[in-house]
Motif scaffolding. Structure first.
Motif, PDB file in Angstrom:
ATOM      1  N   LEU A 260      -6.074 -12.458 -29.016  1.00 11.89           N
ATOM      2  CA  LEU A 260      -4.972 -11.644 -28.561  1.00 11.89           C
ATOM      3  C   LEU A 260      -4.343 -10.193 -28.686  1.00 11.89           C
ATOM      4  O   LEU A 260      -4.594  -9.597 -27.614  1.00 11.89           O
ATOM      5  CB  LEU A 260      -3.692 -12.697 -28.454  1.00 11.89           C
ATOM      6  N   LYS A 261      -4.682 -10.157 -29.988  1.00  4.64           N
ATOM      7  CA  LYS A 261      -3.960  -8.332 -30.024  1.00  4.64           C
ATOM      8  C   LYS A 261      -5.705  -7.361 -29.786  1.00  4.64           C
ATOM      9  O   LYS A 261      -5.464  -6.335 -30.441  1.00  4.64           O
ATOM     10  CB  LYS A 261      -3.085  -8.489 -30.658  1.00  4.64           C
TER      11      LYS A 261
ATOM     12  N   LYS B  10      -7.616  -4.864 -24.626  1.00  2.00           N
ATOM     13  CA  LYS B  10      -6.754  -6.302 -23.926  1.00  2.00           C
ATOM     14  C   LYS B  10      -7.527  -6.537 -22.762  1.00  2.00           C
ATOM     15  O   LYS B  10      -7.628  -5.566 -22.510  1.00  2.00           O
ATOM     16  CB  LYS B  10      -5.430  -5.706 -24.224  1.00  2.00           C
TER      17      LYS B  10
ATOM     18  N   ASN C 245      -9.732 -12.284 -23.320  1.00  3.20           N
ATOM     19  CA  ASN C 245      -9.234 -12.833 -24.895  1.00  3.20           C
ATOM     20  C   ASN C 245      -8.222 -13.739 -24.186  1.00  3.20           C
ATOM     21  O   ASN C 245      -7.878 -14.526 -25.311  1.00  3.20           O
ATOM     22  CB  ASN C 245      -9.371 -10.940 -25.437  1.00  3.20           C
ATOM     23  N   LYS C 246      -7.266 -13.399 -23.199  1.00  3.31           N
ATOM     24  CA  LYS C 246      -5.843 -14.113 -23.524  1.00  3.31           C
ATOM     25  C   LYS C 246      -6.541 -15.845 -23.144  1.00  3.31           C
ATOM     26  O   LYS C 246      -5.774 -16.181 -24.050  1.00  3.31           O
ATOM     27  CB  LYS C 246      -5.377 -13.479 -22.529  1.00  3.31           C
TER      28      LYS C 246
ATOM     29  N   TYR D 133     -11.880 -18.458 -19.253  1.00  2.00           N
ATOM     30  CA  TYR D 133     -12.592 -17.596 -20.166  1.00  2.00           C
ATOM     31  C   TYR D 133     -13.735 -16.966 -19.706  1.00  2.00           C
ATOM     32  O   TYR D 133     -14.460 -16.192 -19.491  1.00  2.00           O
ATOM     33  CB  TYR D 133     -12.031 -18.336 -21.219  1.00  2.00           C
TER      34      TYR D 133
END
Length: 376
Positions: free
Chosen positions: A27-28, A32, A36-37, A86
């Motif tokens: 997530l980080k 970003k 990825n979230k 995703y």
């Protein structure tokens, strides 16, 4: 319920918490990006599913089972959408998540609320009563609908990946670093794991009166926790290129829409391939070939599909196979390195070379080499 096993509980927790940590790192992760979230969300959902089973058994050992019914962590209805979005995000980097898309997660909200009601608590408790009360079938129905939703989203995600791979083959000659082959395994695991798990438990319940649970219950969650961690590592290390946009030519069909071949194009293409040998460049793409042919990329792709019966990827690899065959016949067979010659012919992957060679010759490279040696 099952007999508690502190060793297996520890293994499940270690890997599941490691997966949660990886989901936070993903997530980080910089840059970003939206993909990825959803990957972090997907790993988190499956990791807490594994932790959930440890929690329920620990509370059972302390006669606190009633507490678990208020802290149920399972989120079946979030797994499918997370996997789908995703996959959509990495295959269509231009995709933007909108309020309209959030409706896919609405069943997750309903599930979360359902787990906080007496309907769930009474239904779940009924699993351990014989005969099973009617209210329990409400809970089982909710479970199976969630499982089917995961399966449906997984099938859609697999289709997206295969479609994306076909699109790549219209434009690139090297797709190994772009096609996300590694993702097919977790999609299959995540998609079919819940349904196979429930089929197994139902067979055990109806045919064996739950006497087999000790042999498969916790080991299955150990596998799930380890798989979550593996996917977390792969997802963290995997690079998603947000600038990789497949051109409009990707939607061109392979079918031959013209009654006759464009002989002028085929002759020009063959001349470029013989004289320039662009296929020796492992990074050759449609734009570069179009420049050599002095044509627009979209036109070149259309004519390749219509006149060669192949996409760009297969066409380039067919020339590389022919080049490899020439190199074999002109090289010292005693000191021959098949992979070395394959790289010299333009391939950059052993798996791609083997697959393309078998597709074009119906022989493996080793079988072809043996045939050449016997003929010489």
């Amino acid at each position: 319920m099952i007999t508690s096993n502190s060793i297996l509980f520890t293994i499940i927790c270690v890997f599941a918490f490691q997966a949660i940590i990886l989901s936070v790192l993903i997530l980080k992760k910089q840059p970003k990006i939206l993909a990825n979230k959803f990957l972090a969300l997907l790993i988190f959902f499956y990791a807490i599913m594994a932790i959930n089973i440890v929690l329920v058994n620990v509370l059972k050992d302390f006669n606190l089972m009633h507490i678990f019914r208020y802290v149920q962590l399972e989120m079946l209805y979030g797994m499918g959408p997370a996997l789908y979005f995703y996959t959509l995000s990495i295959t269509k980097p231009s995709f933007k998540f909108t309020k309209k898309n959030s409706i896919h997660f609405f069943p997750l909200l309903i599930e979360f609320i359902f787990y906080r009601t007496a309907l769930y608590r009474n239904g779940a408790d009924g699993l351990y009563v014989d005969p099973i009360p009617n209210i329990t079938y409400v809970y089982l129905t909710q479970q199976w609908i969630g499982i089917i939703s995961i399966l449906v989203y997984s099938i859609i995600s697999i289709r997206l990946l295969f479609k994306y791979e076909l699109q790549l083959k219209q434009y690139f000659s090297k797709i190994e670093d772009k096609a996300y082959h590694w993702l097919k395994i977790p999609i299959i695991i995540f998609g079919f794991y819940p349904i196979l798990w429930n089929i197994l438990t139902e067979v055990d319940r109806f045919l064996f009166d739950r006497n087999l649970r000790e042999y498969y219950f916790l080991p299955n969650f150990v596998i799930l926790a380890i798989t979550c961690t593996w996917i977390g590592f792969k997802g963290y290390l995997n690079k998603v290129n947000p600038e990789l946009l497949i051109p409009e030519i990707s939607n061109i069909e392979k079918e031959d829409s013209s009654p006759s071949k464009d002989l002028e194009f085929l002759d020009k293409l063959n001349q470029v391939m013989i004289l320039e040998k662009p296929y020796l460049n492992s990074d050759i793409n449609l734009n570069k070939l179009a420049e050599l042919l002095e044509m627009k990329p979209k036109t070149v792709s259309l004519k390749i599909n219509q006149n060669c019966g192949k996409n760009f990827y297969d066409l380039i690899n067919s020339y590389r196979v022919k080049e490899f065959q020439k190199l074999v016949k002109t090289s010292n067979l005693e000191k021959l390195s098949l992979l070395g010659l394959a790289f010299e012919a333009g391939f950059n992957s052993k798996s791609t070379f083997n697959s393309a060679f078998k597709k074009n010759t119906e022989l493996t490279p080793s079988q072809y080499l043996k045939k050449v040696k016997n003929a010489s």
